[in-house]
Design an enzyme around this catalytic site. Sequence first.
Site, PDB file in Angstrom:
ATOM      1  N   CYS A 139       0.638  -1.141  -0.029  1.00  0.00           N
ATOM      2  CA  CYS A 139      -0.065  -0.048  -0.001  1.00  0.00           C
ATOM      3  C   CYS A 139       0.974   1.168   0.003  1.00  0.00           C
ATOM      4  CB  CYS A 139      -0.999   0.256   1.211  1.00  0.00           C
ATOM      5  SG  CYS A 139      -0.138  -0.332   2.801  1.00  0.00           S
ATOM      6  N   HIS A 237      -3.234   6.545   4.323  1.00  0.00           N
ATOM      7  CA  HIS A 237      -1.818   6.897   4.825  1.00  0.00           C
ATOM      8  C   HIS A 237      -1.304   8.104   4.136  1.00  0.00           C
ATOM      9  CE1 HIS A 237      -1.471   2.834   6.067  1.00  0.00           C
ATOM     10  NE2 HIS A 237      -0.983   2.090   5.136  1.00  0.00           N
TER      11      HIS A 237
END
Length: 329
Positions: A139, A237
């Site tokens: 990710c 994130h």
Amino acid sequence: MSLKEDGPSVAIVGVTGAVGQEFLSVLSDRDFPYRSLKLLASKRSAGKKVNYENRDYTVEELTESSFDDVDIALFSAGGSISKKFGPIAVDKGTIVVDNSSAFRMDDGIPLVIPEVNPEAMEGIKLKSGKGALIANPNCSTIICLMAATPLHRRAKVSRMVVSTYQAASGAGAAAMEELELQTREYAFNLFSHNAPVLSNGYNEEEMKLVKETRKIWNNKSVKVTATCIRVPVMRAHAESVNLQFETPLDEDTAREILRNAPGVVVIDDRAANHFPTPLEVSNKDDVAVGRIRQDVSQDGNYGLDIFVCGDQIRKGAALNAVQIAELLL
């Protein structure tokens, strides 16, 4: 997602997990065509009922015979499950898009971000009778490279320094629940990423960014270093990325390149101090970039700093895998 006679048959492995659930919503959002859908999970979850697009499905236990007549399988059930069942599915002619780290660095297995290196999966065709494995990158790598690659194409990155601020959801559904309960471990604190620390002092998450970047960019000489931190954020994130280029690139040109980059949105309002935040990109497909500025520690226009935010369950996992599947259609 839409039921179509001529669509591929699709299986989702790990359907009860955070990414498995997101696979379903992304397939639906993008109207992905399928002629049949199989929901697979561990024995523990088998028998659960799932209502999806006004049809009832029963979660089935993942077994070696799960992949008979499955064209595309989206895997997100952890590395050991992928290692065991991925090759079994491929042997049956299934194209596997795997969200774990099991195969990412294997030679001959494409590691793909569709906006970055779709050419890596050339030659993999649906209905060719030949199964294949395609790996979904980590990710934090996806979110970083969505923003860094358009700039790399223009001025060639020679060195990249990444610091991540990673949401609890990256550690799975249980961590999100724990964060919601604000247990002492998470509340009002930051900690180094929960991946194992290696002998060189880097943790596995940091080394994934290093190695995966080189593979995706097909560039063994690019220098990459990373520090990965978990923050008490539910979803999405954030990453601070410092780039050093081989040829000069000024910030205005960089901003323009990023504005035109697919899957990227620029949020860079200095006057209002408005820049990307994890909340703003949660449940969104695009990766947001801001704080675009010349690196004053480097002479000339050879360096830039950017701040990137992306939903790591969506673009960082499920969306990227579904986009890979779309390239097969």
